[in-house]
Design a protein around this motif. Structure first.
Motif, PDB file in Angstrom:
ATOM      1  N   GLY A  12       0.865  -1.176   0.000  1.00 21.30           N
ATOM      2  CA  GLY A  12       0.000   0.000   0.000  1.00 21.30           C
ATOM      3  C   GLY A  12       0.900   1.223   0.000  1.00 21.30           C
ATOM      4  O   GLY A  12       2.129   1.113  -0.055  1.00 21.30           O
ATOM      5  N   TYR A  13       0.295   2.413   0.036  1.00 25.93           N
ATOM      6  CA  TYR A  13       1.139   3.609   0.153  1.00 25.93           C
ATOM      7  C   TYR A  13       2.006   3.521   1.403  1.00 25.93           C
ATOM      8  O   TYR A  13       3.135   4.015   1.431  1.00 25.93           O
ATOM      9  CB  TYR A  13       0.276   4.869   0.181  1.00 25.93           C
ATOM     10  N   SER A  55       0.764  -1.608   6.968  1.00 29.64           N
ATOM     11  CA  SER A  55       0.022  -0.565   7.689  1.00 29.64           C
ATOM     12  C   SER A  55      -0.579  -1.059   9.001  1.00 29.64           C
ATOM     13  O   SER A  55      -0.990  -0.262   9.849  1.00 29.64           O
ATOM     14  CB  SER A  55      -1.098  -0.015   6.796  1.00 29.64           C
ATOM     15  N   TYR A  57      -4.411  13.553  -0.597  1.00 32.37           N
ATOM     16  CA  TYR A  57      -4.387  12.304   0.173  1.00 32.37           C
ATOM     17  C   TYR A  57      -5.046  12.498   1.536  1.00 32.37           C
ATOM     18  O   TYR A  57      -5.210  13.617   2.024  1.00 32.37           O
ATOM     19  CB  TYR A  57      -2.935  11.833   0.392  1.00 32.37           C
ATOM     20  N   LYS A  58      -5.363  11.344   2.149  1.00 34.19           N
ATOM     21  CA  LYS A  58      -5.800  11.338   3.541  1.00 34.19           C
ATOM     22  C   LYS A  58      -5.018  10.263   4.287  1.00 34.19           C
ATOM     23  O   LYS A  58      -4.949   9.110   3.851  1.00 34.19           O
ATOM     24  CB  LYS A  58      -7.305  11.056   3.653  1.00 34.19           C
ATOM     25  N   SER A 108      -4.846   8.149   7.765  1.00 31.25           N
ATOM     26  CA  SER A 108      -5.788   7.758   8.820  1.00 31.25           C
ATOM     27  C   SER A 108      -5.091   6.831   9.810  1.00 31.25           C
ATOM     28  O   SER A 108      -4.280   5.969   9.423  1.00 31.25           O
ATOM     29  CB  SER A 108      -7.008   7.042   8.225  1.00 31.25           C
ATOM     30  N   SER A 135      -7.700  11.284  11.464  1.00 28.44           N
ATOM     31  CA  SER A 135      -7.348  11.422  10.046  1.00 28.44           C
ATOM     32  C   SER A 135      -6.954  12.859   9.742  1.00 28.44           C
ATOM     33  O   SER A 135      -7.272  13.787  10.500  1.00 28.44           O
ATOM     34  CB  SER A 135      -8.510  10.994   9.145  1.00 28.44           C
ATOM     35  N   SER A 145      -2.842   4.226   7.629  1.00 27.45           N
ATOM     36  CA  SER A 145      -2.937   4.076   6.178  1.00 27.45           C
ATOM     37  C   SER A 145      -3.014   5.432   5.487  1.00 27.45           C
ATOM     38  O   SER A 145      -3.372   6.452   6.089  1.00 27.45           O
ATOM     39  CB  SER A 145      -4.169   3.237   5.799  1.00 27.45           C
ATOM     40  N   GLU A 204      -4.617   7.018   1.806  1.00 31.60           N
ATOM     41  CA  GLU A 204      -5.400   6.787   0.600  1.00 31.60           C
ATOM     42  C   GLU A 204      -5.420   8.038  -0.252  1.00 31.60           C
ATOM     43  O   GLU A 204      -5.356   9.171   0.266  1.00 31.60           O
ATOM     44  CB  GLU A 204      -6.824   6.368   0.947  1.00 31.60           C
ATOM     45  N   ARG A 205      -5.487   7.848  -1.538  1.00 32.97           N
ATOM     46  CA  ARG A 205      -5.524   8.985  -2.473  1.00 32.97           C
ATOM     47  C   ARG A 205      -6.971   9.400  -2.682  1.00 32.97           C
ATOM     48  O   ARG A 205      -7.858   8.563  -2.898  1.00 32.97           O
ATOM     49  CB  ARG A 205      -4.875   8.612  -3.801  1.00 32.97           C
TER      50      ARG A 205
END
Length: 419
Positions: free
Chosen positions: A259-260, A264, A327-328, A330, A373, A413, A415-416
């Motif tokens: 993942g990014y 995670s 991005y976010k 969290s 987040s 994590s 996420e885009r």
């Protein structure tokens, strides 16, 4: 009956025995002292024991190595050939005579002597070095690699002297195949090879190719070798190549953690490679990873336990590659009696500039699976690689600012988001 020797004859016999014994002791002492001095002062050692071959070799080698004065090659040759008559089984003497003749311009005879030295002892160091040079000069790169392998198996400290020529050998198809065969057979200089190749752009390309060709073989790439090459790409600012090699190196199980942010959920698996979690020992806190199946009350994840002391920075970080976009980040976390005299926060910084592009704080107190987040953006400006790090806002380790309690991070994590 046998006549008893007169007192005079008895004294003479005793004196003779004493004299012979004294001479033997002196000879033994001279030989022993000669051996003791042969390394540091070979000339003195030879004066005590003219037949000390080790001292003779040391003396001739010193004269050949002395760049302040031209050696008398004819005199040195006579000494070495004289010693050879007494010791035909010493490979070093053949090699030494070969070196003298090499310097006299008699290369044909010199190489015959180097070959003879290797017939007596296949690992004679100087003959091997000259044989390697000859093989490279004549284009016999496969032979050169075999000789390099023989040399380094016996004399591993000689790798620095070989290292500069390896990229040239690897650039040739025959040389490349020979090196691949050697390291595929677990040559003990394999790790040193990747270390030296990881220092230059040309070497990195060759190292990457070797890793690809070793994949699926009986001697696949090792984690340390992959880390060396990945770190080399990062050092050359070839971040895309570094990240692609990291992804390529993942096992089927590790790919499930991709993942990014890699891993995670803080599973207790550490590859040691860049783009994985990096933990370092630091006073004032303990960091542990526990899988959810092994955790007490289901509190799996990364646990940071503060030990009621000041804490400057932290021991947990990871390289990430985020293309430009929104991005976010969290975090799902739990805490028990967490007291933070200065902020504790996750930050994302550009690797090249160290500019902070995102930050969000972790709250104090006691809570269970709280969700946190923060949205952020990576601009189109030069920030091709980022560093994700858990850190404190403490500037100095003052005992007025002591961190206490436990933080459990169940999942972190990125996420885009749609732009």
């Amino acid at each position: 009956m046998m006549e008893q020797a007169s007192p005079v004859m008895q004294n003479l016999r005793r004196s003779s025995v004493w004299f012979v014994a004294s001479v033997l002791v002196l000879v033994a002492s001279s030989i022993g002292l000669s051996r003791f001095l042969e390394t540091e002062t070979p000339a003195i050692s030879l004066s005590l024991d003219p037949l000390n071959v080790d001292a003779l070799i040391g003396e001739i080698t010193d004269e050949l190595s002395d760049t302040s004065i031209a050696p008398n090659l004819d005199a040195l040759l006579a000494k070495a050939e004289g010693a050879l008559r007494f010791d035909l089984a010493d490979a070093r003497l053949y090699s030494l005579i070969g070196e003298i003749k090499y310097r006299q311009g008699q290369k044909g005879e010199a190489y015959e002597l180097f070959d003879q030295a290797r017939r007596v002892s296949k690992t004679e160091i100087h003959a091997l070095q000259r044989s390697i040079d000859r093989s490279i000069e004549t284009g016999n790169l496969a032979g050169a690699v075999r000789e390099i392998d023989t040399l380094l198996r016996r004399w591993p400290d000689q790798f620095p002297g070989i290292a500069d020529g390896l990229p040239t050998i690897l650039s040739n198809p025959d040389g490349y195949h020979a090196v691949l065969t050697a390291i595929g057979a677990e040559a003990p200089w394999r790790a040193s090879l990747f270390a030296i190749l990881g220092k230059t752009p040309q070497g990195l390309g060759l190292a990457n190719r070797l890793l690809l060709d070793l994949t699926g073989s009986s001697a696949p790439p090792k984690s340390s070798e992959l880390s060396t090459v990945i770190s080399g790409y990062i050092g050359q600012k070839e971040y895309g190549l570094a990240y692609r090699l990291f992804l390529f190196s993942l096992s089927d199980e590790e790919r499930k953690l991709s993942g990014y942010i890699f891993n995670s959920t803080f599973e207790p698996v550490f590859s040691g490679k860049p783009f994985d979690w990096q933990l370092r020992n630091q006073s004032g806190l303990e960091v542990t990873f526990v899988t959810s199946q092994d955790a007490v009350e289901g509190e799996g994840g990364g646990t940071v336990r503060f030990l009621n002391t000041p804490v400057k920075n932290t021991a947990l970080q990871q390289l990430v590659e985020l293309p430009p976009g929104l991005y976010k980040i969290s975090l799902t976390a739990s805490a028990r009696n967490l007291k933070l005299p200065k902020d504790l926060f996750w930050s994302i910084r550009c690797v090249d500039s160290a500019d902070e592009i995102a930050r969000f704080d972790i709250p104090e107190g006691t809570y269970n699976r709280q969700s946190l987040s923060h949205e952020f953006s990576v601009g189109a400006a030069a920030c091709p690689m980022q560093l994700l790090r858990l850190e404190t806002a403490a500037i100095a380790e003052s005992w007025r600012f002591r961190y206490v309690g436990t933080l459990v991070m169940h999942k972190l994590s990125i996420e885009r988001l749609p732009s």
